[in-house]
Motif scaffolding. Structure first.
Motif, PDB file in Angstrom:
ATOM      1  N   GLY A 166       0.791  -1.219   0.000  1.00 17.30           N
ATOM      2  CA  GLY A 166       0.000   0.000   0.000  1.00 17.30           C
ATOM      3  C   GLY A 166       0.823   1.268   0.000  1.00 17.30           C
ATOM      4  O   GLY A 166       1.755   1.430  -0.792  1.00 17.30           O
ATOM      5  N   ALA A 167       0.472   2.183   0.889  1.00 18.30           N
ATOM      6  CA  ALA A 167       1.105   3.500   0.934  1.00 18.30           C
ATOM      7  C   ALA A 167       2.605   3.429   1.173  1.00 18.30           C
ATOM      8  O   ALA A 167       3.369   4.181   0.572  1.00 18.30           O
ATOM      9  N   ALA A 168       3.042   2.516   2.031  1.00 25.17           N
ATOM     10  CA  ALA A 168       4.482   2.430   2.340  1.00 25.17           C
ATOM     11  C   ALA A 168       5.287   2.039   1.104  1.00 25.17           C
ATOM     12  O   ALA A 168       6.339   2.630   0.826  1.00 25.17           O
ATOM     13  N   ALA A 169       4.792   1.060   0.361  1.00 25.95           N
ATOM     14  CA  ALA A 169       5.490   0.640  -0.859  1.00 25.95           C
ATOM     15  C   ALA A 169       5.457   1.751  -1.898  1.00 25.95           C
ATOM     16  O   ALA A 169       6.451   2.014  -2.591  1.00 25.95           O
ATOM     17  N   LEU A 170       4.325   2.408  -1.998  1.00 22.57           N
ATOM     18  CA  LEU A 170       4.199   3.476  -2.975  1.00 22.57           C
ATOM     19  C   LEU A 170       5.127   4.646  -2.646  1.00 22.57           C
ATOM     20  O   LEU A 170       5.713   5.256  -3.542  1.00 22.57           O
ATOM     21  N   LYS A 171       5.287   4.946  -1.373  1.00 20.12           N
ATOM     22  CA  LYS A 171       6.203   6.022  -0.981  1.00 20.12           C
ATOM     23  C   LYS A 171       7.630   5.701  -1.420  1.00 20.12           C
ATOM     24  O   LYS A 171       8.375   6.597  -1.840  1.00 20.12           O
ATOM     25  N   GLU A 172       8.008   4.434  -1.321  1.00 18.32           N
ATOM     26  CA  GLU A 172       9.348   4.033  -1.776  1.00 18.32           C
ATOM     27  C   GLU A 172       9.478   4.228  -3.281  1.00 18.32           C
ATOM     28  O   GLU A 172      10.498   4.724  -3.773  1.00 18.32           O
ATOM     29  N   ALA A 173       8.446   3.845  -4.028  1.00 14.68           N
ATOM     30  CA  ALA A 173       8.472   4.018  -5.487  1.00 14.68           C
ATOM     31  C   ALA A 173       8.552   5.499  -5.852  1.00 14.68           C
ATOM     32  O   ALA A 173       9.353   5.894  -6.712  1.00 14.68           O
ATOM     33  N   VAL A 174       7.752   6.340  -5.192  1.00 10.20           N
ATOM     34  CA  VAL A 174       7.762   7.781  -5.459  1.00 10.20           C
ATOM     35  C   VAL A 174       9.134   8.358  -5.131  1.00 10.20           C
ATOM     36  O   VAL A 174       9.693   9.146  -5.901  1.00 10.20           O
ATOM     37  N   ARG A 175       9.708   7.948  -4.002  1.00 10.18           N
ATOM     38  CA  ARG A 175      11.039   8.438  -3.609  1.00 10.18           C
ATOM     39  C   ARG A 175      12.084   8.101  -4.672  1.00 10.18           C
ATOM     40  O   ARG A 175      12.885   8.958  -5.083  1.00 10.18           O
ATOM     41  N   LEU A 176      12.078   6.856  -5.148  1.00 11.89           N
ATOM     42  CA  LEU A 176      13.064   6.449  -6.151  1.00 11.89           C
ATOM     43  C   LEU A 176      12.863   7.187  -7.475  1.00 11.89           C
ATOM     44  O   LEU A 176      13.840   7.574  -8.126  1.00 11.89           O
ATOM     45  N   LEU A 177      11.618   7.371  -7.875  1.00 15.16           N
ATOM     46  CA  LEU A 177      11.362   8.122  -9.109  1.00 15.16           C
ATOM     47  C   LEU A 177      11.880   9.544  -8.984  1.00 15.16           C
ATOM     48  O   LEU A 177      12.484  10.076  -9.923  1.00 15.16           O
ATOM     49  N   LYS A 178      11.662  10.165  -7.829  1.00 13.91           N
ATOM     50  CA  LYS A 178      12.175  11.520  -7.614  1.00 13.91           C
ATOM     51  C   LYS A 178      13.695  11.537  -7.677  1.00 13.91           C
ATOM     52  O   LYS A 178      14.291  12.419  -8.292  1.00 13.91           O
ATOM     53  N   GLU A 179      14.340  10.549  -7.047  1.00 17.33           N
ATOM     54  CA  GLU A 179      15.808  10.472  -7.055  1.00 17.33           C
ATOM     55  C   GLU A 179      16.351  10.293  -8.469  1.00 17.33           C
ATOM     56  O   GLU A 179      17.456  10.732  -8.766  1.00 17.33           O
ATOM     57  N   GLN A 180      15.571   9.654  -9.329  1.00 13.17           N
ATOM     58  CA  GLN A 180      15.984   9.440 -10.717  1.00 13.17           C
ATOM     59  C   GLN A 180      15.645  10.628 -11.606  1.00 13.17           C
ATOM     60  O   GLN A 180      15.912  10.607 -12.801  1.00 13.17           O
ATOM     61  N   GLY A 181      15.035  11.656 -11.003  1.00 11.52           N
ATOM     62  CA  GLY A 181      14.659  12.831 -11.781  1.00 11.52           C
ATOM     63  C   GLY A 181      13.387  12.635 -12.596  1.00 11.52           C
ATOM     64  O   GLY A 181      13.087  13.429 -13.484  1.00 11.52           O
ATOM     65  N   ARG A 182      12.643  11.609 -12.297  1.00 10.25           N
ATOM     66  CA  ARG A 182      11.396  11.306 -13.021  1.00 10.25           C
ATOM     67  C   ARG A 182      10.218  11.938 -12.259  1.00 10.25           C
ATOM     68  O   ARG A 182       9.328  11.264 -11.784  1.00 10.25           O
ATOM     69  N   THR A 183      10.265  13.261 -12.196  1.00 10.58           N
ATOM     70  CA  THR A 183       9.343  14.037 -11.374  1.00 10.58           C
ATOM     71  C   THR A 183       7.886  13.833 -11.769  1.00 10.58           C
ATOM     72  O   THR A 183       7.029  13.637 -10.905  1.00 10.58           O
ATOM     73  N   GLU A 184       7.584  13.890 -13.051  1.00 13.34           N
ATOM     74  CA  GLU A 184       6.192  13.750 -13.486  1.00 13.34           C
ATOM     75  C   GLU A 184       5.630  12.378 -13.103  1.00 13.34           C
ATOM     76  O   GLU A 184       4.498  12.272 -12.633  1.00 13.34           O
TER      77      GLU A 184
END
Length: 194
Positions: A152-170
């Motif tokens: 749920g939310a915890a896994a999704l937060k990890e995915a969002v964090r990694l996307l941000k770190e990769q510069g995949r903001t959108e």
């Protein structure tokens, strides 16, 4: 008898008592050779929440045995498999982890979010894009069998964090927005947390 009161009771332990709980469960296992389903589930949850590598290593044989017993309901075998897989992940033995996780994932049904989440952890350093895939699967395509903080939310937060770190903001913002549809948290709050 109290009809109206402003008293609030809070559980705020000074220290963890999981060691005591683990010792008691081990005593019962060593004496009786098994635990009722409810206690096995509680043991698994307690391990995921507060278990150390030593605690997992102590428990792994009981859970491995349980994961292989055909007479045990599938849901309980999945819980056991999560504990065995987590034991190998904690010890860094990824070959054994994959040996436990992949047969369950290959079935294509009733896959624990915990296994997807641990795959996300595995891929984080070597292939963050792959990690995003596994965290997203943990968030949207599986249910938690042992510990709610692996889906749920915890896994999704990890995915969002990694996307941000990769510069995949959108993409990260879109993923945060997707979760806000099913949670009470706003997209902006999720995006800031990750």
């Amino acid at each position: 008898l109290v009809y109206a009161s402003d008293i609030e009771i809070q559980h705020m332990p000074v220290k963890l008592h999981s060691g005591r709980d683990f010792a008691a469960l081990e005593r019962v296992l060593n004496t009786k050779g098994t635990l009722p389903d409810r206690l096995f589930s509680m043991y698994a949850k307690e391990l995921f929440i507060s278990g150390s590598g030593k605690d997992f290593t102590t428990a792994v044989e009981w859970f491995k045995k349980r994961s292989l017993e055909e007479s045990v309901p599938e849901e309980k075998r999945r819980e056991a498999t999560c504990v065995v897989a987590k034991t190998h992940a904690v010890s860094g033995d990824w070959e054994k982890f994959f040996g436990e996780a992949l047969p369950v994932i290959a079935t294509g049904r009733n896959i624990p979010a915990e296994l997807y989440f641990m795959l996300g952890e595995y891929y984080e350093k070597a292939d963050p894009a792959q990690a995003v895939t596994w965290y997203t699967k943990a968030a949207f395509e599986a249910e938690c069998y042992v510990c709610i903080s692996y889906g749920g939310a915890a896994a999704l937060k990890e995915a969002v964090r990694l996307l941000k770190e990769q510069g995949r903001t959108e993409e990260s913002y879109a993923l945060a927005k997707e979760l806000s549809k099913v949670k009470t948290t706003t997209t902006d709050e999720l995006y800031k947390v990750a």
